[in-house]
Design a protein around this motif. Structure first.
Motif, short mmCIF file in Angstrom:
data_model
loop_
_atom_site.label_atom_id
_atom_site.label_comp_id
_atom_site.label_asym_id
_atom_site.label_seq_id
_atom_site.Cartn_x
_atom_site.Cartn_y
_atom_site.Cartn_z
N GLU A 67 100.13 1.12 48.26
CA GLU A 67 99.68 0.73 49.60
C GLU A 67 98.82 1.82 50.24
OE1 GLU A 67 101.62 -0.84 53.82
OE2 GLU A 67 102.91 0.01 52.26
N THR A 68 99.26 3.08 50.13
CA THR A 68 98.52 4.18 50.74
C THR A 68 97.14 4.34 50.13
OG1 THR A 68 100.57 5.37 51.25
CG2 THR A 68 98.54 6.66 51.19
N ILE A 69 97.06 4.33 48.80
CA ILE A 69 95.78 4.51 48.13
C ILE A 69 94.85 3.35 48.42
CG2 ILE A 69 94.64 4.78 45.89
CD1 ILE A 69 97.25 6.03 44.85
N TYR A 70 95.40 2.13 48.46
CA TYR A 70 94.57 0.96 48.75
C TYR A 70 93.94 1.07 50.14
CZ TYR A 70 93.20 -3.87 49.68
OH TYR A 70 92.48 -5.00 50.01
N LYS A 71 94.72 1.50 51.13
CA LYS A 71 94.20 1.61 52.50
C LYS A 71 93.10 2.67 52.60
CE LYS A 71 98.31 -0.11 54.87
NZ LYS A 71 99.46 0.21 55.78
#
Length: 265
Positions: A67-71
């Motif tokens: 989730e963090t990397i995608y954002k």
């Protein structure tokens, strides 16, 4: 020629170094995006197989990395084409997260003396921008971010939407959460990229159906609260039912489950 994740990262690191030597910032930014894309794919696959091994908390944290990397990647990624299926991976990640039993998280309130820009090193005060670098933008293969300095913990509390999703509270360090829903789903999936979805329905129950439950027992609605502090004084009890839909023949599911249990992956 088959390349594994380690080989791919090695090649991307090489081209990232090459782009810096050539001072080709366009290439450096493209390489950063590719590294983020492969990190998302890698972490998503890792999370899936952690679930297969009943490492539920580990999978939860790894989904958090996705989730963090995608954002961080989203604004720099052509989501219209989505040739790497990153949007699909993110949507499945959010679906997995929704069926975990975690509802509250530990969160600390911090006092931070100052911030510095990780690109130029200039000091920033209360997130005010005093340089030309914008948080979340790419600068020659490097993502702009704030570096905190002088951190002091002020308070600790429980919240529903933490910045760090790995801060799951465990009583006396023991994991007592009910992972029944996750187990039901993961037993029906063969691959991290199987197509699946779920639907939540509600059923009304009368209190007479739960005469054997005392007010100090867990509420039948599944909220996690005790009966007397939840539904006991309500006219009815609403029971939520979770139903999974997996786009795969049931024979394949049963065959794989048998293989999985025997192999003890």
């Amino acid at each position: 020629m088959h390349l594994n994740f380690k080989d791919i990262y090695y090649l991307l690191d090489f081209y990232a170094y090459y782009s810096r030597i050539k001072k080709d910032c366009t290439l450096a930014n493209e390489i950063w995006c590719l590294k983020a894309i492969f990190a998302i794919e890698k972490y998503y696959v890792e999370a899936f197989y952690k679930l297969k091994r009943d490492n539920f908390y580990g999978a939860w944290c790894t989904f958090g990395h996705v989730e963090t990397i995608y954002k961080n990647l989203f604004k720099h990624y052509n989501s219209t084409l989505d040739e790497f299926k990153i949007n699909s991976i993110y949507e499945y990640t959010k679906q997995f997260q929704k069926i975990f039993p975690y509802t509250l998280f530990s969160s600390v309130e911090l006092k931070i003396d100052k911030f510095k820009c990780n690109i130029c090193g200039k000091e920033r005060i209360s997130y005010k921008r005093v340089c030309n670098h914008k948080i979340g933008e790419l600068y020659c293969g490097k993502l702009c971010a704030q570096i905190p300095e002088g951190i002091t913990v002020i308070n600790d509390s429980l919240v529903e939407n933490p910045m760090d999703k790995c801060t799951v509270p465990f009583i006396n360090g023991i994991d007592t959460y009910d992972y029944g829903k996750i187990k039901t789903l993961i037993s029906a999936l063969d691959s991290p990229f199987d197509d699946w979805n779920f639907e939540i329905t509600e059923t009304s129950k009368t209190h007479s159906e739960f005469k054997h439950i005392s007010g100090d027992d867990s509420c039948p609605c599944g909220s996690g609260k005790i009966y007397s502090e939840c539904c006991l004084n309500k006219d009815e009890i609403i029971i939520k039912h979770l139903e999974f839909y997996v786009n795969k023949p049931i024979e394949e599911i049963e065959k794989y489950n048998h293989y999985y249990i025997n192999k003890k992956m």
